[in-house]
Design a protein around this motif. Structure first.
Motif, PDB file in Angstrom:
ATOM      1  N   UNK A 101       0.828  -1.212   0.000  1.00  0.00           N
ATOM      2  CA  UNK A 101       0.000   0.000   0.000  1.00  0.00           C
ATOM      3  C   UNK A 101       0.860   1.260   0.000  1.00  0.00           C
ATOM      4  N   UNK A 102       1.977   1.219   0.709  1.00  0.00           N
ATOM      5  CA  UNK A 102       2.863   2.383   0.761  1.00  0.00           C
ATOM      6  C   UNK A 102       3.847   2.409  -0.409  1.00  0.00           C
ATOM      7  N   UNK A 103       4.192   1.219  -0.919  1.00  0.00           N
ATOM      8  CA  UNK A 103       5.207   1.110  -1.973  1.00  0.00           C
ATOM      9  C   UNK A 103       4.618   0.304  -3.135  1.00  0.00           C
ATOM     10  N   UNK A 104       3.661   0.894  -3.846  1.00  0.00           N
ATOM     11  CA  UNK A 104       2.954   0.131  -4.888  1.00  0.00           C
ATOM     12  C   UNK A 104       3.776  -0.102  -6.156  1.00  0.00           C
ATOM     13  N   UNK A 105       4.783   0.748  -6.390  1.00  0.00           N
ATOM     14  CA  UNK A 105       5.547   0.644  -7.633  1.00  0.00           C
ATOM     15  C   UNK A 105       6.809  -0.169  -7.392  1.00  0.00           C
ATOM     16  N   UNK A 106       6.825  -1.375  -7.930  1.00  0.00           N
ATOM     17  CA  UNK A 106       7.984  -2.256  -7.806  1.00  0.00           C
ATOM     18  C   UNK A 106       8.418  -2.639  -9.220  1.00  0.00           C
ATOM     19  N   UNK A 107       9.651  -2.357  -9.549  1.00  0.00           N
ATOM     20  CA  UNK A 107      10.158  -2.680 -10.883  1.00  0.00           C
ATOM     21  C   UNK A 107      11.447  -3.473 -10.749  1.00  0.00           C
ATOM     22  N   UNK A 108      11.710  -4.311 -11.740  1.00  0.00           N
ATOM     23  CA  UNK A 108      12.959  -5.064 -11.784  1.00  0.00           C
ATOM     24  C   UNK A 108      13.870  -4.410 -12.805  1.00  0.00           C
ATOM     25  N   UNK A 109      15.091  -4.112 -12.415  1.00  0.00           N
ATOM     26  CA  UNK A 109      16.009  -3.422 -13.311  1.00  0.00           C
ATOM     27  C   UNK A 109      16.324  -4.291 -14.522  1.00  0.00           C
ATOM     28  N   UNK A 110      16.273  -3.685 -15.698  1.00  0.00           N
ATOM     29  CA  UNK A 110      16.626  -4.385 -16.929  1.00  0.00           C
ATOM     30  C   UNK A 110      18.143  -4.387 -17.090  1.00  0.00           C
ATOM     31  N   UNK A 111      18.683  -5.369 -17.805  1.00  0.00           N
ATOM     32  CA  UNK A 111      20.123  -5.339 -18.101  1.00  0.00           C
ATOM     33  C   UNK A 111      20.473  -4.073 -18.897  1.00  0.00           C
ATOM     34  N   UNK A 112      21.714  -3.666 -18.810  1.00  0.00           N
ATOM     35  CA  UNK A 112      22.157  -2.488 -19.546  1.00  0.00           C
ATOM     36  C   UNK A 112      22.131  -2.777 -21.045  1.00  0.00           C
ATOM     37  N   UNK A 113      21.656  -1.809 -21.827  1.00  0.00           N
ATOM     38  CA  UNK A 113      21.795  -1.931 -23.273  1.00  0.00           C
ATOM     39  C   UNK A 113      23.092  -1.231 -23.693  1.00  0.00           C
ATOM     40  N   UNK A 114      23.385  -1.251 -24.992  1.00  0.00           N
ATOM     41  CA  UNK A 114      24.672  -0.711 -25.445  1.00  0.00           C
ATOM     42  C   UNK A 114      24.782   0.780 -25.170  1.00  0.00           C
ATOM     43  N   UNK A 115      23.679   1.499 -25.292  1.00  0.00           N
ATOM     44  CA  UNK A 115      23.709   2.935 -25.028  1.00  0.00           C
ATOM     45  C   UNK A 115      24.077   3.216 -23.569  1.00  0.00           C
ATOM     46  N   UNK A 116      23.503   2.437 -22.661  1.00  0.00           N
ATOM     47  CA  UNK A 116      23.792   2.644 -21.237  1.00  0.00           C
ATOM     48  C   UNK A 116      25.206   2.181 -20.886  1.00  0.00           C
ATOM     49  N   UNK A 117      25.664   1.104 -21.533  1.00  0.00           N
ATOM     50  CA  UNK A 117      27.042   0.681 -21.313  1.00  0.00           C
ATOM     51  C   UNK A 117      28.008   1.790 -21.722  1.00  0.00           C
ATOM     52  N   UNK A 118      27.755   2.381 -22.888  1.00  0.00           N
ATOM     53  CA  UNK A 118      28.622   3.461 -23.361  1.00  0.00           C
ATOM     54  C   UNK A 118      28.573   4.662 -22.422  1.00  0.00           C
ATOM     55  N   UNK A 119      27.370   4.973 -21.922  1.00  0.00           N
ATOM     56  CA  UNK A 119      27.238   6.113 -21.007  1.00  0.00           C
ATOM     57  C   UNK A 119      28.028   5.861 -19.723  1.00  0.00           C
ATOM     58  N   UNK A 120      27.962   4.634 -19.204  1.00  0.00           N
ATOM     59  CA  UNK A 120      28.718   4.300 -17.998  1.00  0.00           C
ATOM     60  C   UNK A 120      30.218   4.439 -18.245  1.00  0.00           C
ATOM     61  N   UNK A 121      30.680   3.879 -19.360  1.00  0.00           N
ATOM     62  CA  UNK A 121      32.118   3.893 -19.661  1.00  0.00           C
ATOM     63  C   UNK A 121      32.612   5.323 -19.845  1.00  0.00           C
ATOM     64  N   UNK A 122      31.830   6.143 -20.541  1.00  0.00           N
ATOM     65  CA  UNK A 122      32.212   7.546 -20.738  1.00  0.00           C
ATOM     66  C   UNK A 122      32.307   8.261 -19.396  1.00  0.00           C
ATOM     67  N   UNK A 123      31.293   8.041 -18.528  1.00  0.00           N
ATOM     68  CA  UNK A 123      31.300   8.690 -17.216  1.00  0.00           C
ATOM     69  C   UNK A 123      32.469   8.199 -16.366  1.00  0.00           C
ATOM     70  N   UNK A 124      32.781   6.914 -16.480  1.00  0.00           N
ATOM     71  CA  UNK A 124      33.890   6.338 -15.703  1.00  0.00           C
ATOM     72  C   UNK A 124      35.204   7.047 -16.041  1.00  0.00           C
ATOM     73  N   UNK A 125      35.513   7.138 -17.325  1.00  0.00           N
ATOM     74  CA  UNK A 125      36.792   7.736 -17.716  1.00  0.00           C
ATOM     75  C   UNK A 125      36.778   9.255 -17.592  1.00  0.00           C
ATOM     76  N   UNK A 126      35.598   9.852 -17.715  1.00  0.00           N
ATOM     77  CA  UNK A 126      35.522  11.292 -17.479  1.00  0.00           C
ATOM     78  C   UNK A 126      35.883  11.609 -16.028  1.00  0.00           C
ATOM     79  N   UNK A 127      35.409  10.750 -15.095  1.00  0.00           N
ATOM     80  CA  UNK A 127      35.731  10.961 -13.688  1.00  0.00           C
ATOM     81  C   UNK A 127      37.221  10.748 -13.420  1.00  0.00           C
ATOM     82  N   UNK A 128      37.829   9.778 -14.111  1.00  0.00           N
ATOM     83  CA  UNK A 128      39.272   9.591 -13.960  1.00  0.00           C
ATOM     84  C   UNK A 128      40.038  10.822 -14.438  1.00  0.00           C
ATOM     85  N   UNK A 129      39.495  11.485 -15.472  1.00  0.00           N
ATOM     86  CA  UNK A 129      40.134  12.720 -15.935  1.00  0.00           C
ATOM     87  C   UNK A 129      39.979  13.826 -14.898  1.00  0.00           C
TER      88      UNK A 129
END
Length: 693
Positions: free
Chosen positions: A122-150
């Motif tokens: 009743x308090x938490x009606x929205x429950x979703x299961x995370x989908x696997x990363x697609x290629x766009x999200x993989x690329x976004x993660x990798x870009x953010x990872x190396x941007x932070x290293x910079x």
């Protein structure tokens, strides 16, 4: 994030790791209840990090709904009522205390099904299961990872950009793509890549590195108890053990639980490791078989997801991905003195062990062992198989050769002989309708890498004569069925393959299809039909090949194409009038992509031409017209009415044959479709004809 709602684009993320909050709660003196517990923890954390002045700023954002509260790892909170009960009470109070605050709580799927961790619906009606990363999200993660290293000055901006591009390419490797869709494993690959600036070419070396990293996650855990601090290293030292001893125990455990999976388990399913089995495997390592020691090791494992992940607290564990279960089981298999005999026996038990065997071979290759070639010899004897099980072993033999690598195999006389033998038998497999269409397609892709020996340039004769073109029973643009005379010609036995098109790209410096890696076709697709080619590309290929061979080669007219597909008897599909999804690569067949050409022997046309139904649409010379829905050039077909005028560049051209995504209607011989000449699609290719016999 550009895809977020506009009213959420400026919210302040407030991440809270619940196991850290739980640890703080266990030491805090009289902490307040409900939402006060969260505020007290935030005040303590900010104070410890010299950020005490930020508390008012943070609480204002929570109150105003200008933040998003991320509560991570509910299932990592200890089950004791004094801890878990109070944290659940805190979470349930948030909607009352902060009505406009966005709150996200994460929990493993199986744990959330347990009432102890489940929040009120009743308090938490929205429950979703995370989908696997697609290629766009993989690329976004990798870009953010190396941007932070910079930002941290561990890379220059240019170095970060270059490294990100290299990692993005690496995770698209066929053996890594499935792993990279998992956030934990993508993070681990990023760590490996950061250290090396590359991922190892041999996947077993990568898995070895990743396993070491996952083990190191337990190294960082420190548990405080009545007798002092318990650490991973202290526990191993007490028992006179090293990390490798634990790894070998996990090898045996992975092998045992993998054997318990049902034969039909999909490629993503991991086996359950019970607490009893884990404790037994660990206590067996201890000199006194101490269960108490094993319980302490498990307690360290529970603190941080590593090589094993607790999915039901105190009951069940799993490996973080099926690949690691298979890799660890492979380590156990490859360590056996009778590896060849065991591997052959497992190969006969079904697909469940295929990946384990290949990874075990990879391990043996790194040790320069001779057993992998002996295994190929056992899997692919000189005589052709007499059963499906035998043909599956031939397919596996091809995969084993790829795991060994052709250059390494060719350095030995036995290896060169086996490469020839496996090529020959795989060619027989895919051209004689052995196994299921999907299995043939996968085996054909293995043959592509080994080197498909077939002659893709062969042209087959279609004699002059009349045939029935069109249909009276389907779409208006196919009507009426009518007789058409076609002069004799020869037509490609197969659609033009990537290997053939690669010769043209390299010789003519022509633009390659977008899915290639530069000017060369992916090796696993060399015997697949080329796609992402427009009508102009197809004509350019024909012109180049005409010059190479000293004769006219061109695209077929609609009439030539349809006669080659259905013959003179007016049949509906190339093989007859009864549809059969096992005779072509279409939607119902289940391959889901292009397949190696010529793997549907029973689907050949009356002139022995392959792939005239399904696999890919094929460009023709013939014009449709400018309008998408209404053809300018209908039936009856007349070659002299302007439809074969090649100078018109602004008209759609007819494509024929249907493709791997279409139903039985679209793969009929008479079905007509159309594309703009510049369209380059993932399911459109072409074949050539030569006038005369």
């Amino acid at each position: 994030m550009p895809t977020w709602p506009a009213d959420a684009s400026q919210v302040l993320p407030v991440p809270v790791t619940l196991r850290y909050l739980a640890a703080w709660l266990g030491k805090a003196t009289d902490p307040p209840p409900k939402t006060g517990l969260l505020l007290a923890y935030l005040a303590s954390w900010l104070g410890e990090n010299g950020l005490g002045d930020c508390l008012e700023f943070l609480t204002d954002h929570l109150q105003d709904g200008a933040a998003i509260l991320l509560l991570d790892g509910l299932d990592e909170v200890p089950v004791q009522a004094a801890v878990l009960g109070r944290i659940k009470e805190m979470i349930n109070d948030l909607s009352t205390a902060y009505p406009s605050l966005r709150v996200v709580v994460t929990c493993r799927v199986l744990s959330y099904q347990d009432r102890r961790w489940h929040l009120p619906d009743a308090r938490w009606p929205t429950v979703v299961e995370l989908a696997p990363l697609d290629e766009e999200k993989m690329d976004a993660f990798i870009t953010a990872w190396y941007r932070q290293l910079a930002v941290m000055r561990e890379r220059t901006p240019d170095e970060a950009q270059t490294s990100a591009a290299k990692l993005s390419r690496a995770v698209r490797r066929e053996d890594l793509r499935r792993l990279a869709r998992n956030p934990l494993l993508l993070t681990t690959m990023a760590v490996v890549h950061t250290r090396r600036d590359e991922l190892p070419d041999a996947r077993v070396l990568l898995y070895r590195d990743v396993v070491d990293l996952l083990l190191s996650r337990w190294e960082a855990v420190k548990l405080k108890g009545e007798v002092g601090e318990t650490t991973w290293r202290r526990l191993l030292t007490e028992a006179g053990l090293q990390d490798n001893d634990v790894q070998q125990a996990l090898w045996r455990l992975a092998y045992e639980v993998h054997a318990q999976l049902p034969a039909g388990a999909d490629r993503e399913t991991t086996a359950d490791v019970t607490m009893i089995a884990l404790e037994q495997a660990l206590s067996d390592l201890h000199p006194q078989k101490s269960k108490d020691w094993a319980d302490q090791v498990v307690a360290v494992m529970n603190e941080r997801a590593g090589l094993l992940v607790e999915v039901v607290p105190g009951q069940l564990y799993r490996f973080p991905h099926r690949t690691f279960q298979e890799y660890l089981a492979a380590c156990q298999l490859s360590s056996q003195g009778d590896f060849v005999e065991q591997a052959k026996q497992l190969a006969g038990s079904g697909a469940l062990w295929r990946e384990v065997i290949l990874l075990a071979v990879g391990n043996q290759v790194q040790g320069n062992r001779n057993e992998p070639l002996l295994l190929v010899d056992e899997l692919c004897p000189k005589a052709l198989p007499a059963s499906d099980a035998g043909w599956r072993q031939v397919w596996l033999a091809g995969q084993v050769l790829l795991e060994i690598s052709l250059p390494r195999a060719q350095r030995r006389d036995l290896g060169s002989e086996l490469i020839g033998r496996v090529r020959q038998q795989l060619t027989h497999l895919i051209t004689h309708d052995c196994l299921t269409p999907r299995e043939r397609a996968e085996a054909g892709s293995v043959l592509s890498v080994l080197g498909d020996p077939r002659d893709f340039d062969v042209l087959l004769p279609v004699p002059a004569g009349e045939f029935t073109m069109g249909s009276n029973d389907h779409y208006d643009d196919e009507k009426p069925a009518h007789p058409v005379w076609v002069d004799d010609f020869r037509i490609g036995a197969y659609p033009v393959t990537n290997a053939q098109y690669e010769e043209f790209v390299l010789a003519a410096n022509h633009e390659p299809p977008v899915h290639w890696r530069g000017p060369r076709a992916p090796v696993e697709l060399r015997n697949h039909p080329v796609v992402y080619v427009g009508w102009d590309d197809a004509n350019a290929y024909c012109a180049w090949r005409s010059r190479q061979e000293g004769r006219e080669l061109r695209l077929p007219t609609e009439a030539e194409w349809e006669k080659a597909a259905r013959g003179a008897d007016g049949r509906t599909w190339p093989w007859g009038n009864t549809f059969d999804a096992t005779k072509c690569n279409m939607g119902e067949t289940g391959i889901g992509d292009t397949s190696p050409v010529g793997i549907f022997a029973a689907g050949r046309s009356p002139y022995e031409v392959f792939d005239m139904a399904g696999n890919v649409w094929e460009w023709t010379r013939s014009a449709w017209g400018e309008d998408l829905m209404k053809p300018e050039f209908g039936y009856p077909y007349r070659a002299d009415d302007g439809r074969e005028d090649q100078s018109r560049t602004n008209v759609r051209r007819v494509v024929r044959g249907g493709s791997f995504i279409h139903d039985d209607d679209f793969v009929r011989c008479a079905y007509r479709s159309r594309n703009p000449p510049g369209a380059r699609n993932s399911n459109v290719g072409f074949r050539v004809v030569a006038p005369g016999l």
